[in-house]
Scaffold this motif. Structure first.
Motif, PDB file in Angstrom:
ATOM      1  N   PRO A 153       0.831  -1.208   0.000  1.00 35.90           N
ATOM      2  CA  PRO A 153       0.000   0.000   0.000  1.00 35.90           C
ATOM      3  C   PRO A 153       0.859   1.250   0.000  1.00 35.90           C
ATOM      4  CG  PRO A 153      -0.033  -1.072   2.158  1.00 35.90           C
ATOM      5  CD  PRO A 153       0.661  -2.010   1.223  1.00 35.90           C
ATOM      6  N   ALA A 154       0.343   2.295  -0.624  1.00 39.41           N
ATOM      7  CA  ALA A 154       1.058   3.569  -0.721  1.00 39.41           C
ATOM      8  C   ALA A 154       0.257   4.645  -0.005  1.00 39.41           C
ATOM      9  CB  ALA A 154       1.268   3.948  -2.186  1.00 39.41           C
ATOM     10  N   THR A 155       0.961   5.622   0.510  1.00 45.17           N
ATOM     11  CA  THR A 155       0.320   6.768   1.146  1.00 45.17           C
ATOM     12  C   THR A 155       0.802   8.046   0.473  1.00 45.17           C
ATOM     13  OG1 THR A 155       2.073   6.886   2.808  1.00 45.17           O
ATOM     14  CG2 THR A 155       0.113   5.613   3.380  1.00 45.17           C
ATOM     15  N   GLY A 156       0.096   9.129   0.714  1.00 47.77           N
ATOM     16  CA  GLY A 156       0.501  10.399   0.140  1.00 47.77           C
ATOM     17  C   GLY A 156      -0.706  11.270  -0.150  1.00 47.77           C
ATOM     18  N   THR A 157      -0.452  12.380  -0.808  1.00 42.86           N
ATOM     19  CA  THR A 157      -1.501  13.344  -1.140  1.00 42.86           C
ATOM     20  C   THR A 157      -1.867  13.218  -2.614  1.00 42.86           C
ATOM     21  OG1 THR A 157      -0.686  14.875   0.544  1.00 42.86           O
ATOM     22  CG2 THR A 157      -2.115  15.785  -1.161  1.00 42.86           C
ATOM     23  N   LEU A 158      -3.153  13.252  -2.900  1.00 43.06           N
ATOM     24  CA  LEU A 158      -3.631  13.181  -4.275  1.00 43.06           C
ATOM     25  C   LEU A 158      -3.471  14.569  -4.907  1.00 43.06           C
ATOM     26  CD1 LEU A 158      -6.816  11.076  -3.491  1.00 43.06           C
ATOM     27  CD2 LEU A 158      -4.776  10.263  -4.694  1.00 43.06           C
ATOM     28  N   ASP A 159      -2.245  14.843  -5.354  1.00 46.07           N
ATOM     29  CA  ASP A 159      -1.933  16.158  -5.903  1.00 46.07           C
ATOM     30  C   ASP A 159      -2.745  16.463  -7.155  1.00 46.07           C
ATOM     31  OD1 ASP A 159       0.069  16.655  -3.958  1.00 46.07           O
ATOM     32  OD2 ASP A 159       1.471  15.421  -5.089  1.00 46.07           O
ATOM     33  N   PHE A 160      -3.013  15.431  -7.926  1.00 46.16           N
ATOM     34  CA  PHE A 160      -3.795  15.587  -9.155  1.00 46.16           C
ATOM     35  C   PHE A 160      -4.720  14.387  -9.271  1.00 46.16           C
ATOM     36  CE2 PHE A 160      -4.522  15.102 -13.740  1.00 46.16           C
ATOM     37  CZ  PHE A 160      -4.965  16.376 -14.068  1.00 46.16           C
ATOM     38  N   LEU A 161      -6.001  14.652  -9.466  1.00 44.99           N
ATOM     39  CA  LEU A 161      -6.987  13.568  -9.535  1.00 44.99           C
ATOM     40  C   LEU A 161      -8.038  13.927 -10.571  1.00 44.99           C
ATOM     41  CD1 LEU A 161      -8.244  10.934  -8.468  1.00 44.99           C
ATOM     42  CD2 LEU A 161      -9.373  12.275  -6.695  1.00 44.99           C
ATOM     43  N   GLN A 162      -8.068  13.159 -11.659  1.00 49.12           N
ATOM     44  CA  GLN A 162      -9.032  13.408 -12.722  1.00 49.12           C
ATOM     45  C   GLN A 162      -9.575  12.070 -13.211  1.00 49.12           C
ATOM     46  OE1 GLN A 162      -8.166  14.712 -17.024  1.00 49.12           O
ATOM     47  NE2 GLN A 162      -8.606  16.647 -15.998  1.00 49.12           N
ATOM     48  N   PRO A 163     -10.743  11.659 -12.699  1.00 47.40           N
ATOM     49  CA  PRO A 163     -11.344  10.407 -13.164  1.00 47.40           C
ATOM     50  C   PRO A 163     -11.951  10.574 -14.544  1.00 47.40           C
ATOM     51  CG  PRO A 163     -12.791  11.489 -11.603  1.00 47.40           C
ATOM     52  CD  PRO A 163     -11.539  12.315 -11.659  1.00 47.40           C
ATOM     53  N   PRO A 164     -12.257   9.497 -15.231  1.00 44.70           N
ATOM     54  CA  PRO A 164     -12.934   9.615 -16.521  1.00 44.70           C
ATOM     55  C   PRO A 164     -14.328  10.200 -16.336  1.00 44.70           C
ATOM     56  CG  PRO A 164     -12.858   7.331 -15.799  1.00 44.70           C
ATOM     57  CD  PRO A 164     -11.995   8.104 -14.855  1.00 44.70           C
ATOM     58  N   ALA A 165     -14.852  10.792 -17.383  1.00 46.35           N
ATOM     59  CA  ALA A 165     -16.182  11.401 -17.315  1.00 46.35           C
ATOM     60  C   ALA A 165     -17.233  10.316 -17.092  1.00 46.35           C
ATOM     61  CB  ALA A 165     -16.466  12.167 -18.602  1.00 46.35           C
ATOM     62  N   GLU A 166     -18.163  10.586 -16.182  1.00 43.95           N
ATOM     63  CA  GLU A 166     -19.238   9.620 -15.911  1.00 43.95           C
ATOM     64  C   GLU A 166     -20.338   9.757 -16.954  1.00 43.95           C
ATOM     65  OE1 GLU A 166     -20.214   8.417 -11.868  1.00 43.95           O
ATOM     66  OE2 GLU A 166     -19.062  10.137 -11.151  1.00 43.95           O
ATOM     67  N   SER A 167     -21.006   8.628 -17.216  1.00 45.25           N
ATOM     68  CA  SER A 167     -22.062   8.581 -18.228  1.00 45.25           C
ATOM     69  C   SER A 167     -22.934   7.374 -17.937  1.00 45.25           C
ATOM     70  CB  SER A 167     -21.451   8.467 -19.634  1.00 45.25           C
ATOM     71  OG  SER A 167     -20.799   7.205 -19.777  1.00 45.25           O
ATOM     72  N   ALA A 168     -23.819   7.040 -18.860  1.00 45.79           N
ATOM     73  CA  ALA A 168     -24.631   5.833 -18.714  1.00 45.79           C
ATOM     74  C   ALA A 168     -23.762   4.588 -18.776  1.00 45.79           C
ATOM     75  CB  ALA A 168     -25.701   5.787 -19.810  1.00 45.79           C
ATOM     76  N   HIS A 169     -22.549   4.719 -19.309  1.00 46.75           N
ATOM     77  CA  HIS A 169     -21.650   3.582 -19.467  1.00 46.75           C
ATOM     78  C   HIS A 169     -20.546   3.551 -18.415  1.00 46.75           C
ATOM     79  CE1 HIS A 169     -23.236   2.271 -23.396  1.00 46.75           C
ATOM     80  NE2 HIS A 169     -23.388   3.562 -23.638  1.00 46.75           N
ATOM     81  N   VAL A 170     -20.253   4.680 -17.807  1.00 51.92           N
ATOM     82  CA  VAL A 170     -19.115   4.787 -16.875  1.00 51.92           C
ATOM     83  C   VAL A 170     -19.585   5.390 -15.557  1.00 51.92           C
ATOM     84  CG1 VAL A 170     -16.840   5.786 -16.484  1.00 51.92           C
ATOM     85  CG2 VAL A 170     -17.487   5.063 -18.788  1.00 51.92           C
ATOM     86  N   ARG A 171     -19.223   4.727 -14.471  1.00 58.04           N
ATOM     87  CA  ARG A 171     -19.584   5.183 -13.121  1.00 58.04           C
ATOM     88  C   ARG A 171     -18.329   5.144 -12.255  1.00 58.04           C
ATOM     89  NH1 ARG A 171     -23.937   1.724  -9.431  1.00 58.04           N
ATOM     90  NH2 ARG A 171     -23.035   2.192  -7.369  1.00 58.04           N
ATOM     91  N   VAL A 172     -18.161   6.140 -11.402  1.00 59.08           N
ATOM     92  CA  VAL A 172     -17.024   6.189 -10.486  1.00 59.08           C
ATOM     93  C   VAL A 172     -17.558   6.361  -9.067  1.00 59.08           C
ATOM     94  CG1 VAL A 172     -14.901   7.378  -9.824  1.00 59.08           C
ATOM     95  CG2 VAL A 172     -15.521   7.198 -12.247  1.00 59.08           C
ATOM     96  N   ASP A 173     -17.332   5.365  -8.228  1.00 64.76           N
ATOM     97  CA  ASP A 173     -17.692   5.455  -6.807  1.00 64.76           C
ATOM     98  C   ASP A 173     -16.427   5.787  -6.023  1.00 64.76           C
ATOM     99  OD1 ASP A 173     -20.187   4.685  -7.598  1.00 64.76           O
ATOM    100  OD2 ASP A 173     -20.336   2.943  -6.298  1.00 64.76           O
ATOM    101  N   THR A 174     -16.407   6.921  -5.358  1.00 62.25           N
ATOM    102  CA  THR A 174     -15.198   7.325  -4.649  1.00 62.25           C
ATOM    103  C   THR A 174     -15.554   8.087  -3.388  1.00 62.25           C
ATOM    104  OG1 THR A 174     -13.054   8.434  -4.896  1.00 62.25           O
ATOM    105  CG2 THR A 174     -14.963   9.524  -5.877  1.00 62.25           C
ATOM    106  N   GLY A 175     -14.566   8.234  -2.530  1.00 61.39           N
ATOM    107  CA  GLY A 175     -14.736   9.001  -1.307  1.00 61.39           C
ATOM    108  C   GLY A 175     -13.643  10.021  -1.124  1.00 61.39           C
ATOM    109  N   VAL A 176     -12.906  10.324  -2.203  1.00 61.47           N
ATOM    110  CA  VAL A 176     -11.789  11.276  -2.108  1.00 61.47           C
ATOM    111  C   VAL A 176     -11.897  12.325  -3.201  1.00 61.47           C
ATOM    112  CG1 VAL A 176     -10.217   9.627  -1.038  1.00 61.47           C
ATOM    113  CG2 VAL A 176     -10.301   9.801  -3.537  1.00 61.47           C
ATOM    114  N   ARG A 177     -11.172  13.433  -2.978  1.00 60.18           N
ATOM    115  CA  ARG A 177     -11.081  14.520  -3.930  1.00 60.18           C
ATOM    116  C   ARG A 177      -9.612  14.876  -4.125  1.00 60.18           C
ATOM    117  NH1 ARG A 177     -14.205  17.731   0.488  1.00 60.18           N
ATOM    118  NH2 ARG A 177     -12.575  16.540   1.512  1.00 60.18           N
ATOM    119  N   GLN A 178      -9.345  15.651  -5.161  1.00 61.12           N
ATOM    120  CA  GLN A 178      -7.987  16.152  -5.366  1.00 61.12           C
ATOM    121  C   GLN A 178      -7.554  16.929  -4.131  1.00 61.12           C
ATOM    122  OE1 GLN A 178      -6.761  17.515  -9.318  1.00 61.12           O
ATOM    123  NE2 GLN A 178      -6.148  19.453  -8.385  1.00 61.12           N
TER     124      GLN A 178
END
Length: 674
Positions: A350-375
C-alpha cells in the motif's frame, strides 16, 4: 420509511449510501475520525458526529459511540456500510436494544455466518455442497496441521471470523505450514480480535463466483444473478464482472437456488452475498456468506437496473422486495476495477501520500465512479488504500471491456503510486480477453501483466519540453504584470542571447534516463513556433496551455495531453496523460551543490508507512538470507521484512507497536564477509 439514517462507515462506502438516501429524501448523519475531519463523506452528509482518533479501533469500531451519535441526532436507523461494524452481531444487538433499526440482517443470521466453521456446519445440514476441510473447535496447530497433511497440499488457512482476505494464507507444503499458520493467526487477531482458524483443500483452478441474494421480512427471497470475482491479489478482488462468463442458465439457476437455500437456512433478511468456488468441471462449493452488501455490488446494479442500497432501506423499513425473481432480468455486461494506492511492482504494498492531481474519466450511462476522495485529499496509513471503484457497462462483455480499458487510460492520478497501469495491462491481456480466468490468474500470467508499457517518447519528450517553456513564459508574463516595469528585459523568457539563437536548454529524465533537449524559439512572418531537438531528431512544435490541458502540434500532427505538474526537491515532476498511457518525467535542474545522496549505511528501510507488528530479532543476532526480521502492517496488510543476505543485526531502531514512516531506517545490518 426512515426520515434520517446514520452511516457507520467512511470513504466511498459512506458516499455511496448518502447518494441513495438523498435520492429517496432521507437525511444522513456521517461519523468521522481525526483523519476524516474534512473528508468527502462528512461534507456530503447533512450532519456529522466526531468519534475519536484516526485508528479505526479508537473511532469507527467503537459501537457505543456510534449508537450514541445516532441517538444524539435522532437517526432512526444505522446503515453499517460494508466493513467495520457491518457484520458485528453485538453491534446489531445493541442497536435493537436502543430501538434503532440496523439496516442489515438479524443478529442470529450474523452470528450463524460470523464463524466460517459454524457456517459450514449449517450449510452441510442444509445440503449445500462444501469444500473438503477441517472446521472443528480444537484449535491446536497439531490438529489443524494433521488435517492439512491428510488432505494433501496445497491447503488454505482461513480465519473463522475473517473476510476480505484477512487472516488467510495459502500453504503449498508441509515445510511452510508453521510460518503460514502463525502469520494467519496474527493477522486474524489484528483484524477481527479472533484468531481461530480453519483449513480447507485448496483447489488449483477454481473460479470465485458469488451470488447476490435479497430476503425481506415477508418470506420472499430472490437472487440477483452472479458476479465473477476470480481475479484477486492477496485474496482480495481486483476486477469483478457480472454476469459471470461461460455461465449456462442451468448452472446459474442451480447456484442461485443454492444461495437462497443458504440464506433461508439462517432466517436471513436484507442483502447478502453467498460465495462459491466453481471448479472446471462445473461443480461448485460453498465458501462463505457475507452478511452485508459487497464492495462489488455496483456491477450487479448495472446489469439488473436496481439500486441495491435502496432495496436495503426498503427491506429494513419493513417493505416487500421491489421485484420478484421472474421480474429480474440480466441486461448487458459490467466490470468493476478497484483503483488502489499501492505498488503492484512491489508485492502490492500500500502507498500513502496526497492526491496532488486527480481526474477520473467522465461519468455517463456507461461509466460510473464510486469514490470518497477529492484532489488534495490524503491517502493515510489508517484505512484501506482504495481510491475509487471504476464501473463500466455495455451490452456485451467485449464492448464492456473496451469501455473499461478506455476509462482506465483516462484515469489520471498523481501524488501516490497506483495500480492503474497494472489494471490496464491486466484488462488488455489476451488471457483475460479470452476468459482464461481462475483465482490464480495474476500469478499464472505474471509476465503478460507485469510489464512496462513500451513508451517510445517520440512525441512525449518534445511535448514535455514545450510545456515547460510555455509554462515558464506564462509565469514570467504574470510576474511582469505585477512589476513597475513590465517591459524590462529581465521579464523576457525568449532565451535571447546576443548574436546567438534563442535556445532553452532542458534536461528531462524518464525511467532514470536523462534526455538533454534544445528548444529554439523561431518566428516566420506572423507564425511563432519552436524547433525542439532531442535524441538526434528535430521537430516543429506549436502549442498552448488551457487549464490542465496542453494542446500541441508536432510537425503538423495535432494532439493533446492532460498535464500534472508538481514541484519537488528532486526537480519538477511532470506527468503527461495520453490515450496510450501516462508518461512521467522529472525536470532536472542544474546542480548547485546542495544535492546530497542518501546513504543508509547498510540499513534496511521501511517499504511503507505503517505500524511495527513484530520484531523477530535482537541486536547482535546472526541471520541468514531471507530470514524474517520484522513484520509491519499498513492499511490492513502485513509485510515481512527479510534479511537481504547473510549477516549480523547491529542496531534496532523500532519496537513493536511503533509507528514507522516509509523510507525510515529500521535496523543497521552488516553483511557477512565473503
Amino acid at each position: 420509511m426512515f426520515t434520517k439514517i446514520l452511516i457507520a462507515n467512511r470513504g466511498e462506502i459512506a458516499c455511496r449510501v448518502i447518494k441513495t438516501a438523498r435520492k429517496m429524501g432521507i437525511l444522513t448523519v456521517a461519523v468521522y475520525s481525526d483523519a476524516d475531519a474534512d473528508s468527502l463523506h462528512v461534507n456530503m452528509a447533512d450532519e456529522a458526529i466526531y468519534l475519536g482518533p484516526s485508528p479505526s479501533r479508537e473511532s469507527y469500531l467503537l459501537s457505543e459511540k456510534v449508537i450514541e451519535a445516532a441517538k444524539r441526532t435522532g437517526a432512526q436507523a444505522i446503515h453499517p456500510g460494508y466493513g467495520f461494524l457491518s457484520e458485528n452481531a453485538d453491534f446489531c444487538r445493541r442497536c435493537s436494544d436502543e430501538n434503532i433499526v440496523f439496516i442489515g440482517p438479524p443478529v442470529a443470521a450474523i452470528e450463524a455466518m460470523g464463524s466460517k466453521s459454524a457456517a459450514k456446519n449449517i450449510m452441510e445440514k442444509a445440503n449445500v455442497p462444501l469444500v473438503p476441510g477441517y472446521h472443528g473447535d480444537d484449535q491446536s496447530m497439531a490438529i489443524i496441521k494433521k488435517a492439512a497433511d491428510d488432505m494433501g497440499y496445497p491447503v488454505l488457512l482461513k480465519a473463522t471470523a475473517g473476510g476480505g482476505g484477512k487472516g488467510m494464507r495459502q500453504v503449498w507444503s508441509e515445510a511452510e505450514f508453521s510460518e503460514g499458520f502463525a502469520a494467519a493467526k496474527r493477522e486474524a487477531m489484528s483484524s477481527f480480535g479472533d484468531d481461530r482458524m480453519l483449513v480447507e483443500k485448496y483447489l488449483t483452478q477454481p473460479r470465485h463466483v458469488e451470488i447476490q441474494v435479497f430476503c425481506d421480512n415477508h418470506q420472499h427471497a430472490v437472487y440477483l444473478f452472479e458476479r465473477d470475482c476470480s481475479v484477486q491479489r492477496r485474496h482480495q478482488k481486483v476486477i469483478e464482472e457480472a454476469p459471470a462468463f461461460k455461465m449456462s442458465e442451468k448452472l446459474r439457476k442451480a447456484m442461485g437456488e443454492s444461495a437462497i437455500k443458504s440464506a433461508q437456512a439462517i432466517g436471513y433478511q436484507g442483502a447478502g452475498t453467498v460465495e462459491f468456488l466453481l471448479d472446471v468441471d462445473g461443480s461448485f462449493y460453498f465458501m462463505e456468506m457475507n452478511t452485508r452488501l459487497q464492495v462489488e455490488h455496483p456491477v450487479t446494479e448495472m446489469i439488473s437496473g436496481q439500486d441495491l442500497v435502496e432495496w436495503q432501506l426498503r427491506v429494513a423499513a419493513g417493505e416487500v422486495l421491489p421485484k420478484t425473481q421472474a421480474q429480474l432480468v440480466i441486461n448487458g455486461h459490467s466490470f468493476e476495477a478497484r483503483i488502489y494506492a499501492e505498488d503492484p511492482n512491489n508485492d502490492f504494498l500500500p502507498a500513502t501520500g496526497t492526491l496532488d492531481f486527480l481526474q477520473p474519466p467522465a461519468e455517463s450511462a456507461h461509466v460510473r465512479v464510486d469514490t470518497g476522495v477529492r484532489q488534495g485529499d490524503e491517502v493515510s496509513v489508517f484505512y484501506d488504500p482504495m481510491i475509487a471503484k471504476l464501473i463500466v457497462w455495455d451490452e456485451n462483455r467485449e464492448k464492456a471491456l473496451q469501455r473499461l480499458t478506455k476509462a482506465l487510460s483516462e484515469y489520471r492520478i498523481k501524488g501516490v503510486t497506483t495500480n492503474i497501469d497494472f489494471l490496464y495491462n491486466l484488462a488488455t491481456s489476451k488471457p483475460f480477453i479470452n476468459e482464461e480466468i481462475d483465482t490464480s490468474f495474476i500469478e499464472k500470467y505474471d509476465s503478460e501483466i507485469f510489464h512496462d508499457n513500451k513508451q517510445a517518447l517520440a512525441d512525449e519528450l518534445p511535448m514535455a519540453a514545450l510545456y515547460l517553456v510555455l509554462a515558464l513564459a506564462e509565469q514570467a508574463k504574470q510576474k511582469a504584470a505585477t512589476t513597475t516595469d513590465p517591459f524590462s528585459p529581465w521579464n523576457n523568457t525568449s532565451a535571447w542571447r546576443s548574436n546567438e539563437a534563442h535556445n532553452h536548454q532542458v534536461v528531462l529524465a524518464h525511467n532514470d534516463i536523462e534526455y538533454p533537449i534544445t528548444v529554439e524559439q523561431k518566428r516566420q512572418g506572423n507564425r511563432s513556433y519552436y524547433l525542439i531537438s532531442v535524441a538526434g531528431r528535430t521537430v516543429d512544435c506549436q502549442g498552448r496551455i488551457a487549464g490542465d490541458t496542453l494542446h500541441v502540434s508536432i510537425d503538423g500532427y495535432r494532439s493533446q495531453a492532460t498535464i500534472a505538474h508538481n514541484i519537488a526537491s528532486s526537480g519538477d515532476q511532470i506527468s503527461l496523460y495520453r490515450q496510450n498511457g501516462v508518461f512521467n518525467f522529472i525536470h532536472i535542474k542544474p546542480d548547485c551543490g546542495d544535492n546530497n545522496a542518501d546513504d543508509n549505511h547498510g540499513g534496511l528501510l521501511a517499504p511503507m508507512n505503517g505500524t511495527m507488528v513484530s520484531v523477530l530479532v535482537k541486536a547482535g543476532d546472526s541471520v541468514t538470507k531471507n530470514q524474517p526480521l520484522m513484520i509491519m502492517e499498513a492499511m490492513k496488510m502485513e509485510h515481512t521484512i527479510r534479511a537481504p543476505e547473510d549477516g549480523t543485526i547491529d542496531t534496532l531502531f523500532y519496537a513493536e507497536g511503533d509507528m514507522v514512516d516509509g523510507g525510515s531506517e529500521l535496523l543497521a545490518f552488516t553483511p557477512q564477509e565473503s
